[in-house]
Design a protein around this motif. Structure first.
Motif, PDB file in Angstrom:
ATOM      1  N   LEU A  35      11.717  15.772 -11.248  1.00 51.05           N
ATOM      2  CA  LEU A  35      12.887  16.486 -10.771  1.00 51.05           C
ATOM      3  C   LEU A  35      13.991  16.420 -11.816  1.00 51.05           C
ATOM      4  CD1 LEU A  35      13.014  15.291  -7.079  1.00 51.05           C
ATOM      5  CD2 LEU A  35      12.009  17.363  -8.009  1.00 51.05           C
ATOM      6  N   PRO A  36      14.568  17.541 -12.146  1.00 53.07           N
ATOM      7  CA  PRO A  36      15.595  17.546 -13.178  1.00 53.07           C
ATOM      8  C   PRO A  36      16.934  17.039 -12.671  1.00 53.07           C
ATOM      9  CG  PRO A  36      15.259  19.758 -12.311  1.00 53.07           C
ATOM     10  CD  PRO A  36      14.276  18.877 -11.619  1.00 53.07           C
ATOM     11  N   ALA A  37      17.168  17.146 -11.356  1.00 47.22           N
ATOM     12  CA  ALA A  37      18.471  16.764 -10.842  1.00 47.22           C
ATOM     13  C   ALA A  37      18.278  15.808  -9.685  1.00 47.22           C
ATOM     14  CB  ALA A  37      19.219  18.008 -10.365  1.00 47.22           C
ATOM     15  N   ARG A  38      19.392  15.215  -9.252  1.00 48.56           N
ATOM     16  CA  ARG A  38      19.222  14.268  -8.160  1.00 48.56           C
ATOM     17  C   ARG A  38      18.940  15.015  -6.864  1.00 48.56           C
ATOM     18  NH1 ARG A  38      23.082  12.788  -4.609  1.00 48.56           N
ATOM     19  NH2 ARG A  38      25.149  13.701  -4.786  1.00 48.56           N
ATOM     20  N   THR A  39      18.295  14.322  -5.935  1.00 51.96           N
ATOM     21  CA  THR A  39      17.939  14.932  -4.651  1.00 51.96           C
ATOM     22  C   THR A  39      19.212  15.238  -3.878  1.00 51.96           C
ATOM     23  OG1 THR A  39      15.992  13.553  -4.689  1.00 51.96           O
ATOM     24  CG2 THR A  39      16.516  14.601  -2.597  1.00 51.96           C
ATOM     25  N   PRO A  40      19.343  16.464  -3.383  1.00 49.82           N
ATOM     26  CA  PRO A  40      20.572  16.795  -2.654  1.00 49.82           C
ATOM     27  C   PRO A  40      20.579  16.155  -1.273  1.00 49.82           C
ATOM     28  CG  PRO A  40      19.095  18.682  -2.699  1.00 49.82           C
ATOM     29  CD  PRO A  40      18.432  17.604  -3.491  1.00 49.82           C
ATOM     30  N   LEU A  41      21.105  14.981  -1.207  1.00 51.55           N
ATOM     31  CA  LEU A  41      21.093  14.212   0.029  1.00 51.55           C
ATOM     32  C   LEU A  41      22.508  13.723   0.307  1.00 51.55           C
ATOM     33  CD1 LEU A  41      18.730  13.319   1.879  1.00 51.55           C
ATOM     34  CD2 LEU A  41      18.724  11.154   0.637  1.00 51.55           C
ATOM     35  N   ARG A  42      23.042  14.106   1.449  1.00 59.51           N
ATOM     36  CA  ARG A  42      24.394  13.645   1.790  1.00 59.51           C
ATOM     37  C   ARG A  42      24.282  12.356   2.587  1.00 59.51           C
ATOM     38  NH1 ARG A  42      26.246  19.302   4.290  1.00 59.51           N
ATOM     39  NH2 ARG A  42      26.321  20.540   2.386  1.00 59.51           N
ATOM     40  N   VAL A  43      24.740  11.296   1.980  1.00 57.96           N
ATOM     41  CA  VAL A  43      24.644   9.964   2.597  1.00 57.96           C
ATOM     42  C   VAL A  43      26.049   9.490   2.917  1.00 57.96           C
ATOM     43  CG1 VAL A  43      23.941   7.582   2.260  1.00 57.96           C
ATOM     44  CG2 VAL A  43      22.596   9.436   1.254  1.00 57.96           C
ATOM     45  N   ILE A  44      26.279   9.153   4.164  1.00 52.85           N
ATOM     46  CA  ILE A  44      27.628   8.713   4.533  1.00 52.85           C
ATOM     47  C   ILE A  44      27.584   7.313   5.112  1.00 52.85           C
ATOM     48  CG2 ILE A  44      27.558   9.747   6.851  1.00 52.85           C
ATOM     49  CD1 ILE A  44      30.458  10.524   6.373  1.00 52.85           C
ATOM     50  N   GLU A  45      28.585   6.514   4.772  1.00 52.77           N
ATOM     51  CA  GLU A  45      28.681   5.148   5.309  1.00 52.77           C
ATOM     52  C   GLU A  45      29.779   5.101   6.366  1.00 52.77           C
ATOM     53  OE1 GLU A  45      30.141   2.171   2.578  1.00 52.77           O
ATOM     54  OE2 GLU A  45      29.442   0.521   3.838  1.00 52.77           O
ATOM     55  N   LEU A  46      29.456   4.543   7.515  1.00 57.30           N
ATOM     56  CA  LEU A  46      30.471   4.353   8.554  1.00 57.30           C
ATOM     57  C   LEU A  46      30.919   2.898   8.527  1.00 57.30           C
ATOM     58  CD1 LEU A  46      28.897   6.270  11.595  1.00 57.30           C
ATOM     59  CD2 LEU A  46      30.662   7.068  10.024  1.00 57.30           C
ATOM     60  N   VAL A  47      32.216   2.694   8.432  1.00 58.07           N
ATOM     61  CA  VAL A  47      32.727   1.319   8.470  1.00 58.07           C
ATOM     62  C   VAL A  47      33.683   1.190   9.650  1.00 58.07           C
ATOM     63  CG1 VAL A  47      32.514   0.964   5.976  1.00 58.07           C
ATOM     64  CG2 VAL A  47      34.652   1.792   6.905  1.00 58.07           C
ATOM     65  N   ALA A  48      33.927  -0.039  10.057  1.00 54.64           N
ATOM     66  CA  ALA A  48      34.779  -0.276  11.233  1.00 54.64           C
ATOM     67  C   ALA A  48      36.206   0.199  10.956  1.00 54.64           C
ATOM     68  CB  ALA A  48      34.781  -1.755  11.580  1.00 54.64           C
ATOM     69  N   ARG A  49      36.901   0.549  12.038  1.00 55.24           N
ATOM     70  CA  ARG A  49      38.248   1.101  11.895  1.00 55.24           C
ATOM     71  C   ARG A  49      39.175   0.120  11.171  1.00 55.24           C
ATOM     72  NH1 ARG A  49      42.897   0.688  14.498  1.00 55.24           N
ATOM     73  NH2 ARG A  49      44.324   2.464  14.487  1.00 55.24           N
ATOM     74  N   ASP A  50      39.093  -1.175  11.491  1.00 52.61           N
ATOM     75  CA  ASP A  50      40.027  -2.108  10.855  1.00 52.61           C
ATOM     76  C   ASP A  50      39.755  -2.249   9.355  1.00 52.61           C
ATOM     77  OD1 ASP A  50      37.657  -3.386  11.328  1.00 52.61           O
ATOM     78  OD2 ASP A  50      38.541  -5.352  11.683  1.00 52.61           O
ATOM     79  N   LYS A  51      38.552  -1.906   8.905  1.00 50.52           N
ATOM     80  CA  LYS A  51      38.268  -1.968   7.468  1.00 50.52           C
ATOM     81  C   LYS A  51      38.676  -0.674   6.760  1.00 50.52           C
ATOM     82  CE  LYS A  51      35.610  -5.852   7.119  1.00 50.52           C
ATOM     83  NZ  LYS A  51      34.641  -6.046   8.165  1.00 50.52           N
ATOM     84  N   ALA A  52      38.654   0.454   7.493  1.00 52.04           N
ATOM     85  CA  ALA A  52      38.920   1.746   6.849  1.00 52.04           C
ATOM     86  C   ALA A  52      40.377   2.175   6.976  1.00 52.04           C
ATOM     87  CB  ALA A  52      38.023   2.829   7.471  1.00 52.04           C
ATOM     88  N   CYS A  53      41.102   1.600   7.922  1.00 50.87           N
ATOM     89  CA  CYS A  53      42.462   2.068   8.211  1.00 50.87           C
ATOM     90  C   CYS A  53      43.409   1.783   7.034  1.00 50.87           C
ATOM     91  CB  CYS A  53      42.975   1.369   9.468  1.00 50.87           C
ATOM     92  SG  CYS A  53      44.665   1.821   9.874  1.00 50.87           S
ATOM     93  N   GLU A  54      44.205   2.786   6.687  1.00 48.28           N
ATOM     94  CA  GLU A  54      45.172   2.647   5.588  1.00 48.28           C
ATOM     95  C   GLU A  54      46.537   2.186   6.093  1.00 48.28           C
ATOM     96  OE1 GLU A  54      44.874   3.207   2.166  1.00 48.28           O
ATOM     97  OE2 GLU A  54      42.725   3.231   2.549  1.00 48.28           O
TER      98      GLU A  54
END
Ligand code: SF4
Length: 782
Positions: A280-299
């Protein structure tokens, strides 16, 4: 190829504008919502059609959905919304979304039935007063069609992009080469089993030893099976953060541009048709998402999730389209990583909340990596979305031996009388009587109990009614006066809601118990304690097209199958170990570590450890069943052998302190780290080679004998005829094998494990140890 979209999804995509507003507004419960819809339909005439399924085409889109009702005599379509509280307080953007949905249904109805005009009504049904407020507007069919087409036009470009992505993704996955030249020992057997289970649409319990590359060995075949099984998403669910990190790393490796030998990929599908793996010439088109807890992601942890408080909630939906587009990328190769750091960067660049952006992006992801609770919890978002959108999903459960205890927590609830007493002084006048009645019922139940702890087969009479009254009173008050709800009352309300919800499905899977604290405060705790989460989890397994639960410790299979509610046709694989018995010396120290004999066991254990250390100095871990036992041995050891470096696990360790503990296991290091069985250092810790050359494991890891565990034992005996084994023996030995698994990490590692307890000589205990271990026949002399 046409893209199918639900009216609801279409409108949320095109017509949701303005602020994110997670201010707590008590909505109708699911049951109240259903009852409200039924009530509205029952009030209409005989000709009224409830739940009208509608479908229509526009260019490359198929739009479908279910309108709540149509009154042919009045020429009116109803879109019913149940609510509680002040209708005037409903945010404008939510009202606009309701209108958009109603008008889209109206357009589909006019097209299907050839109507020239139609009245469209938003029917707001107050679940408290049972009153209806009807907002009606008349439209021509042309106006409605124009409105629907406008929504479709806004969505078409996205739909075309999604269709193209799905085609490219599936084509790439169908010919995805294995990312390495060869499989490791056991890895191919694991991958084959996962692939076969995915193709057959079955659940699989896979016991596979550490060191064979389980994460790649399960992700790769699941991805490979996705196109053939028409899977929309793959959920990778982990018990802890390191499991998520490993999965993200494995997914990066798998989707990177490859030049692997085709033979390695072909080997997986023994007996299956396999196309030649291309370079394969390019990377596999795969959308990977990570879910983290609200207290870790909150700004903005000090703010609340609405536009008047948090700048990242203000105008969230106005800026969401640009953030969404940035997240999926202009081209597959340009798509950024959607792990915690990648999502944060996109969110901040577009001034939207990273936590809620991640939730929005789940809809457009291929692989979602998150904690168990996102799928298995009572209100698990990933399960809810799959159900609402009719997705076909594959599920991977990492370190699955953790699922029984985690699920028990998810389906248990506690209430504290101290918390009730704490909310009463500041409770609003409309809520106070319900709280008073609850306190009275609580005191009656407590008054009947003579012991500090008792468990009951049934829920006490009057408790659930009292709780329901409290829920209604607080719900109505907070709907009418959202700014006048003390935080402690809101927290208590969430607890009573959770408790009531579980009480409504109370059965033999749980017990109700009451504990009176043996201290000056004498707090009284009510607990709905789940013992067998099977009935809650079973529908989750059935909802997935395929599920693989994997871990190094899943023996015996029936324990997990019974307690988790796995389907009756669940498959089982026990993957061969890549390690040789000659790598690990396992010895039994036949002394008693039973609670009553612990004082007498301290000196022999210290002697054993000192002798081994003198014979082969290096890094060791010593595991004990409790911090008390750990400290007693550690104190004696320090006193008698001050020259040997020792360090200990503490009760509450920060991430930094945990890092420091592990840092001491250097290749050229010496010493003994003291830790507890089942704790932070007993699993998911990788100390290869000289970083760890041995482990001492004192006790069988059996959970403490106490009134709660004895209740569990009795119930599990009744349900499965295996009370002692299911409560004590199997969970205990799982901890032992996990802890011992820290020693041998690679095929070149060598080490020793001392099993310190005479019961390790019993056949029923030996059967639960890994088959590749050779426990030395001559017991160690101590
Ligand atoms: S940044 Fe924090 S406070 Fe703001 S919306 Fe997100 S989670 Fe809520």
């Amino acid at each position: 190829m046409k893209y199918t979209v639900a009216v609801r999804t279409l409108c949320e995509f095109t017509a949701k504008l303005g602020d994110l507003d997670l201010r707590f507004t008590p909505s109708a419960t699911a049951l109240e919502g259903m009852a409200g819809h039924a009530m509205v339909a029952a009030r209409r005439g005989d000709a009224y059609e409830a739940e009208v399924w509608l479908k229509g085409d526009y260019r490359d889109l198929v739009v479908r959905g279910r309108a709540d009702g149509f009154d042919p005599e009045a020429g009116r379509l109803d879109e019913v919304k149940t609510y509680r509280g002040d209708l005037a307080a409903m945010p404008q953007n939510r009202r606009a979304l309701h209108w958009a949905q109603a008008k889209c249904y109206g357009a589909l109805l006019c097209a299907e039935r050839g109507l020239a005009q139609l009245k469209v009504a938003l029917v707001y049904f107050d679940v408290t007063s049972q009153d209806e407020t009807m907002l009606v507007e008349a439209f021509s069919a042309d106006d409605l069609r124009t409105f629907l087409e406008l929504q479709c036009d806004r969505f078409l470009a996205w739909a075309a992009q999604e269709t193209a992505h799905r085609s490219a993704r599936d084509a790439a996955l169908a010919s995805l080469p294995f990312p390495y030249a060869t499989f490791r020992t056991g890895q191919r057997q694991l991958a084959e089993s996962v692939y076969k289970a995915a193709v057959a649409g079955r659940a699989l319990l896979a016991q596979a030893p550490t060191g064979i590359g389980k994460t790649v060995g399960t992700l790769y075949p699941q991805l490979k099976a996705m196109p053939g099984q028409k899977l929309d998403k793959l959920y990778f669910l982990a018990a802890k953060t390191p499991g998520r990190a490993l999965a993200l790393e494995a997914l990066r490796t798998i989707s990177a541009p490859h030049h692997a030998e085709p033979a390695a990929a072909d080997a997986l599908m023994a007996g299956a048709v396999v196309e030649a793996a291309p370079v394969l010439p390019a990377r596999t088109p795969l959308r990977v998402i990570e879910l983290v807890a609200r207290d870790k992601a909150c700004e903005h942890p000090t703010k609340a999730c609405h536009g008047d408080s948090c700048p990242l909630a203000k105008g969230f939906y106005d800026r969401l389209p640009a953030a969404r587009q940035a997240a999926v990328g202009a081209t597959p190769d340009a798509a950024p990583r959607l792990d915690r750091g990648g999502l944060r960067a996109i969110a901040l660049a577009h001034e939207v909340c990273p936590y809620y952006l991640a939730q929005e992006l789940v809809r457009w992801a291929d692989v979602v990596v998150g904690d168990y609770n996102y799928y298995f919890d009572l209100g698990g978002m990933l399960h809810g979305l799959a159900h609402a959108n009719d997705w076909r999903v594959g599920v991977l459960v990492d370190e699955a031996h953790n699922l029984v205890p985690r699920a028990r927590e998810m389906y248990s609830a506690t209430l504290s009388r101290a918390a009730l007493a704490g909310v009463r002084p500041r409770a609003p006048a409309t809520v106070a009587p319900a709280l008073r009645r609850l306190a009275r019922v609580w005191n009656e139940i407590t008054g009947r109990q003579l012991e500090p702890y008792a468990a009951y087969e049934d829920l006490p009479v009057g408790l659930v009614t009292a709780l329901q009254n409290v829920n209604s009173a607080i719900g109505d008050h907070s709907a009418a006066y959202p700014a006048d709800v003390p935080p402690e009352l809101l927290a208590f309300y969430f607890d009573t809601l959770h408790f009531t919800r579980l009480a409504e499905s109370f059965g033999t899977h749980s017990l109700f118990d009451l504990t009176i604290a043996d201290d000056a405060q004498g707090d009284v705790t009510l607990c709905l304690r789940n013992l067998v989460p099977a009935s809650f989890l079973k529908p989750r397994f059935l909802a997935a097209r395929t599920t693989t639960l994997f871990s190094a410790t899943l023996t015996p299979m029936h324990f997990h199958s019974d307690l988790l509610g796995l389907p009756s046709d669940v498959a089982w694989v026990d993957v061969e170990s890549p390690f040789d018995a000659s790598q690990l010396r396992v010895q039994v120290a036949p002394l008693s570590t039973r609670f009553a004999h612990r004082p007498a066991s301290l000196a022999p254990i210290v002697d054993l450890m000192a002798q081994q250390y003198a014979k082969a100095p290096g890094n060791y871990l010593a595991f004990f069943s409790s911090f008390d036992y750990l400290q007693q041995v550690s104190e004696l050891f320090r006193g008698l052998h001050p020259d040997v470096p020792v360090w200990e696990q503490a009760r509450q360790m920060t991430e930094g302190a945990r890092g420091d503990f592990l840092e001491r296991f250097r290749v050229d290091g010496r010493g003994i780290g003291f830790a507890v069985l089942g704790g932070a250092f007993a699993e998911a810790v990788d100390l290869p080679g000289q970083r760890l050359i041995g482990a001492f494991i004192a006790t069988l890891g059996l959970p403490q004998v106490n009134p709660v565990n004895e209740q569990m034992k009795a119930r599990l005996e009744t349900l499965f005829g295996a009370g002692h084994d299911y409560t004590y023996l199997f969970p205990g030995l799982q901890k032992v094998v996990q802890a011992a698994g820290r020693v041998i990490r690679t095929t070149t590692d060598e080490g020793v494990v001392f099993l310190i307890d005479d019961r390790f000589r019993r056949p029923e205990v030996r059967r639960l140890l890994p088959a590749w271990w050779r426990v030395e026949p001559r017991n160690h002399e101590v």
